[in-house]
Structures are given as C-alpha cells and as structure tokens.
Design an enzyme around this catalytic site. Structure first.
Site, PDB file in Angstrom:
ATOM      1  N   LYS A  84       7.336 -35.869 -30.785  1.00 41.25           N
ATOM      2  CA  LYS A  84       8.152 -35.540 -31.817  1.00 41.25           C
ATOM      3  C   LYS A  84       7.381 -35.465 -33.184  1.00 41.25           C
ATOM      4  CE  LYS A  84      13.089 -35.687 -31.061  1.00 41.25           C
ATOM      5  NZ  LYS A  84      14.319 -36.696 -30.970  1.00 41.25           N
TER       6      LYS A  84
HETATM    7  C1  E4P Z   1      17.257 -35.091 -31.117  1.00 36.31           C
HETATM    8  O1  E4P Z   1      16.065 -34.916 -30.707  1.00 36.31           O
HETATM    9  C2  E4P Z   1      17.667 -36.229 -31.747  1.00 36.31           C
HETATM   10  O2  E4P Z   1      17.132 -37.565 -31.312  1.00 36.31           O
HETATM   11  C3  E4P Z   1      19.136 -36.509 -32.010  1.00 36.31           C
HETATM   12  O3  E4P Z   1      19.897 -35.488 -31.180  1.00 36.31           O
HETATM   13  C4  E4P Z   1      19.874 -36.882 -33.317  1.00 36.31           C
HETATM   14  O4  E4P Z   1      21.188 -36.996 -33.178  1.00 36.31           O
HETATM   15  P1  E4P Z   1      21.998 -37.594 -34.267  1.00 36.31           P
HETATM   16  O5  E4P Z   1      22.262 -36.820 -35.582  1.00 36.31           O
HETATM   17  O6  E4P Z   1      23.464 -37.714 -33.633  1.00 36.31           O
HETATM   18  O7  E4P Z   1      21.405 -39.189 -34.594  1.00 36.31           O
END
Ligand code: E4P
Length: 221
Positions: A84
């Site tokens: 990521k």
């Molecule tokens: C996705 O890849 C992220 O890890 C995640 O969905 C972030 O979610 P949040 O905004 O609830 O922290």
C-alpha cells in the site's frame, strides 16, 4: 464484487475465511498497532493464512525512494503481499518505479479521495486503487458517490485498474458501492457480521423452531 477483510486480527481473518466469502486482506498501520506481537511474524502469519490471496501492507516512508525500499522489503515477506502506497506525488513516483522494477511489486494506492487522484494512480501503474468512503462521509461529503464517479470514469475511459472501496463503516456502504460497480469492498469484521444479519431472518428461524416444537416436541430430523 469481491470482499476483502479490513483487519490485521488473525482470529477475525480465520473466522471470516470459514464463511467462504473473503478473497483478500487489507491492513494499515492503525489496524496493525492494535494487535499484539511484532510486525514481521504477524504479517507472515496473515499472508500464510490467506494462502496466496492478496494481503495489503502499507509503507510508512514519505519519500519515493524510501517508499520503494520499504515496499521491496515488504514484498519479500511473502509472495501474496501487495504494497500500500499513500496517494501523492511521492507515492506516484514510487508506484511508477516499483512497477518498472524487475520483480514488479503490486501496489495498492491508498488514501484516494478524488477522481483525479484515482486517474493518476491508475496511470502510474497501481494494481489497485483504494478510495476511502467513510472518511469522506466524516467531513460531510458522500463517500459512496466518489466510488460511483470513479467506476463511471474508469468504465468510460477503459481503465481496468480494480477499485477497492475502503473505509467502509456500515452495510449500506457495501450495497451502494456494489451497485456502483466497485470491483472489491474491503470491510471490517463488524460490518461483515452486520451484512449476514437481518432481524426477520432471526425471527423467522425462531418461529419455524417454535412451530416444529409444538407439533413434534424434541424430535429432530
Ligand atoms: C483500507 O485499506 C483502510 O485500511 C481502511 O479501510 C481505512 O478505514 P477507516 O477509515 O475506517 O480507518
């Protein structure tokens, strides 16, 4: 639409695999910080449990050069690691570089909040792009509408980069982004459980069991 689990919790991952509904895992530094133990053994375990299905691990670096180095180290942990990379100019440079390298590290460009960011990430060579639905809702925007717009633009422009709708907070988000044509939704375990439940399903089971018990007592099939 595929479902990924947005979690770094081994119990949640193992349990949701038994449901037969998840085909990948996404993590982030916040999710990993909630878990016991050190980073490497935990992510190796998650990657092995997922047996070849993609597991997203996020870099912490903020310059392209450092992101590339971290991404290569993360990708070496297991063959199913997807790295990521946060959206931004440094992130785009890193994705472009990782895509061109010999081993072609697959990148999930994260923290996408606009159609233009999604177009740039796809053009740079992202393997996935992750628009964040809930965090846009948090500031009074319509996060699911962003996913609708990105899917429409990608379809019209014949961009085939899979869209992972992320930051999913409730089952309504999942329904909307599925209707919009997102390829993947990454959902927390709490939302996965909510998706399986309906009060009329529970009530229906109770009524069937009560009717059977009235006519057949303890007799089982
Ligand atoms: C996705 O890849 C992220 O890890 C995640 O969905 C972030 O979610 P949040 O905004 O609830 O922290």
């Amino acid at each position: 639409m595929q479902l990924f689990l947005d979690s770094a919790n081994v119990d949640e991952i193992k349990e949701s695999l038994t449901w037969g509904v998840i085909s990948g895992v996404t993590t982030n530094p916040t999710l990993l910080s909630r878990e016991e133990g050190s980073f490497e053994p935990l992510v190796r375990k998650i990657c092995s449990i997922m047996a070849g299905d993609p597991v997203s691990l996020e870099v912490l670096a903020t310059t392209a050069e450092a992101m590339v180095g971290e991404a290569e180290r993360l990708a070496a942990l297991a063959p199913n690691v997807v790295v990521k990379i946060p959206m931004g100019v440094e992130g785009l440079k890193a994705v472009h570089c990782l895509r061109c390298r010999e081993h072609k590290v697959p990148c999930n460009v994260t923290l996408v909040f606009s159609v233009n960011q999604a177009i740039l990430a796809a053009r740079a060579g992202a393997a996935y792009i992750s628009p964040f639905v809930g965090r846009l809702d948090d500031i009074g925007w319509d996060g699911a509408a962003l996913v609708e717009e990105i899917t429409t633009v990608f379809r019209r422009q014949q961009i085939d980069t899979p869209i992972i709708a992320a930051s999913i907070r409730h089952p309504q988000h999942v329904q909307r982004i599925a209707a919009a044509g997102a390829h993947i939704a990454t959902v927390p375990f709490s939302v996965l459980k909510q998706m399986a439940a309906h009060p009329l399903t529970s009530r229906g089971i109770e009524l069937f069991l009560a009717d059977w018990a009235r006519s057949h007592g303890e007799e089982r099939l």
